[in-house]
Design a protein around this motif. Structure first.
Motif: not given
Length: 621
Positions: A510-515
């Motif tokens: 999810q953090h990967w997607k956000d960035t």
């Protein structure tokens, strides 16, 4: 009365695409001089409610079926089920109705205030008595809404014949539809270009029960199965789909300026890869895997005709996967950049740099790649036929040439352990400059998949229909084992609960997607005279993560890194290094350099194969 056929597209299928099946059948019936008219009633419902909510439900397996089931079998219908939201939550908990990512929808308001006038409107605004035959296409979450409207039509017009087709009636699912729902008269399985016109000719001439390949029927209280499957259609004979009714519906319902349509097309049927080895979890194509292609010239002409006809430039291939033969037959003929077209395809992570570049140049700007996992053992257990390093190479070349990628990350794979996901966690920070998975999802057993056909082989002890089905169909009416498509399963040797180890991976993704939305993370390389310059701000655990780091690779390290721009084996690297320095570079020294590059997260290795992870700033070809 003139013999006319109504073709119906019900919710909750997306409002963003017309039905290719109905578009083809309209043209086929026209060839046979049988008047047909398509009704996009899904567009009517989408226009009557919040469009974003409609599409959210469209993407949620079974939720849309359950909403309409309350009007067919629940408190607003026959009363066979107590399936209100409160009843479902009371018996099975709120997670059964979870839409994910914290999304909340007022289900009760939809069922109480939106669906009743929609159903009444469907009955009143279409002159059903003008159509001796009404055909429903049923795919994904269309079955219950189609059953509901078909029942109401039959109650008002008892002589109207109801026909169902589509993936939801493949094989035993179609027979159970006939058995459990007596208002359905015929089920057409598989490719209907030949069987459906033949059935209609029989009906016209009063031969209601003459056998037709692929067609099962109800006669009094008996279900008569099809004697044989329908013939496979010659792709050269498939007409261009007619989407006129879809675009008219968008205009009439006031959605023409709110929906950006995608035109669906096909360049093949069956599955090129599935013919060789079907993915273990995949049930697509039902019982027919035979791969066939449409001539490339026909595909290109179809795209241009549809673009001109509907002033639409975005296209979506319904093919299961991009076949290697397309690079010779189709891609050289595509010139979508000149025509302004953008094309979406599904593909496997087996494409080379040159192939990705050729796709980009041809106008294929979006790919969904069947990656599914980032662990080599789990890919083998899924029978994907790919490796992690191949998938990463494809992601890298897509990033290099500006091809957008979507892919899914699966967990709950039979045979997985927490150790698999600890290794994936170690890998994830190295990949954050590439396109992330769009969905993190637990594996679901699908009908007609290898999991379903041979559960013992895969360590599956048993399976049962997904729990929400029990709130959609009454068990005294329906045999869910024969009607369901999605199943939950248990393993012979239950290991750790995936819920105990997937959390950190899901949060990292999810953090990967956000960035990725910010287009902030990068890892690039640029070739200089005798060296390679790296620019890197991936979050590799060395603070401050957000600051760009530069590194220069020269000598053997630079040459090896550049050589491994594409996947290379250890012997290939050793031979390259030796040739470049008069044989002075020993195998031991090459291994040391490779170990350092891998250790610094500049390269990925799998079974003595190596790949540089950086995206070239200035790709040469």
């Amino acid at each position: 009365m003139m013999f006319r056929v109504a073709l119906v597209n019900m919710p909750w299928i997306t409002a963003k695409r017309g039905s290719m099946a109905l578009g083809i059948l309209e043209r086929v019936l026209h060839r046979h001089h049988i008047p047909a008219e398509s009704f996009y009633l899904n567009i009517r419902l989408a226009a009557s409610m919040n469009l974003k909510i409609y599409e959210t439900i469209s993407d949620a397996p079974l939720i849309g079926e359950w909403l309409f089931a309350q009007h067919l079998f629940g408190p607003y219908g026959s009363g066979e089920l107590d399936n209100s939201a409160a009843a479902v939550i009371s018996r099975d908990g709120p997670e059964l109705l979870d839409l994910g990512r914290g999304r909340r929808i007022g289900f009760d308001g939809i069922v109480r205030d939106i669906l009743p006038p929609f159903i009444d409107d469907c009955l009143e605004r279409v002159p059903w008595s003008d159509f001796p035959v009404v055909g429903f296409t049923s795919v994904f979450t269309q079955h219950v809404s189609s059953l509901l409207l078909a029942k109401r039509i039959k109650e008002r017009h008892p002589t109207t014949l109801i026909v169902f087709g589509g993936a939801n009636v493949a094989g035993v699912m179609g027979l159970e539809t006939l058995r459990a729902f007596p208002w359905v008269d015929y089920v057409v399985e598989g490719e209907a270009e030949e069987s459906f016109p033949q059935l209609l000719r029989n009906i016209q001439s009063g031969r209601l029960y003459d056998p037709v390949p692929g067609v099962s029927c109800r006669r009094d209280d008996r279900v008569i199965p099809a004697r044989e499957q329908p013939p496979l259609v010659d792709m050269r004979q498939v007409p261009i789909p007619d989407y006129t009714a879809y675009y008219r519906a968008l205009q009439e319902e006031g959605l023409a300026d709110r929906v950006r349509p995608l035109i669906q097309f096909e360049s093949a049927r069956g599955c090129y890869w599935g013919e060789k080895a079907q993915c273990a979890f995949c049930g697509m194509n039902g019982r027919r895997m035979t791969f066939r292609t449409k001539p490339g010239r026909r595909v290109v002409r179809e795209l241009r005709v549809q673009a001109r006809r509907h002033h639409t430039l975005d296209f979506e291939a319904v093919d299961n996967a991009f076949a290697p033969s397309f690079f010779d037959e189709l891609v050289p003929r595509l010139d979508c950049r000149r025509d302004g077209l953008k094309i979406f395809y599904e593909a496997r992570g087996l494409m080379t740099r040159q192939q990705i570049r050729r796709l980009r140049d041809a106008g294929v700007c979006n790919l969904q790649i069947g990656i599914e996992s980032l662990h080599p053992d789990l890919l083998r257990r899924l029978r994907k036929g790919t490796t992690v390093i191949q998938n990463l190479q494809t992601l890298k070349w897509c990033a290099t040439f500006g091809v957008s990628v979507s892919w899914n990350f699966l967990f709950g794979i039979p045979g997985e352990t927490a150790a698999h996901y600890r290794e994936i966690m170690d890998l994830l920070p190295s990949l954050t400059h590439l396109d992330p998975p769009q969905v993190v999802a637990r594996v679901i057993l699908q009908r007609y998949s290898p999991y379903f056909a041979d559960p013992e082989r895969w360590g599956i002890a048993g399976f049962s229909p997904k729990r929400l089905y029990t709130h959609i169909y009454p068990d005294n009416r329906v045999n869910l084992r024969d009607l369901a498509y999605h199943f939950s399963f248990t393993l012979r040797q239950e290991g750790e609960n995936p819920a105990t180890y997937i959390g950190p991976v899901a949060r990292a993704i999810q953090h990967w997607k956000d960035t990725a939305l910010l287009r902030f993370i990068h890892f690039t390389c640029r070739k200089g005279p005798g060296f390679v310059l790296l620019k890197d701000n991936r979050p590799l655990g060395r603070p401050p993560d957000s600051e760009e780091r530069t590194a220069v690779l020269d000598g053997l390290a630079g040459r090896v890194f550049e050589f491994c721009e594409s996947i290379r084996t250890l012997p290939e690297i050793a031979a390259f290094a030796a040739a470049g320095n008069g044989g002075a570079n020993t195998a031991a020294r090459v291994r040391d350099v490779l170990a350092e590059l891998v250790g610094r997260n500049y390269m990925y290795t799998e079974r003595n194969r190596y790949l540089s992870l950086a995206v070239p700033e200035f790709p040469t070809s």
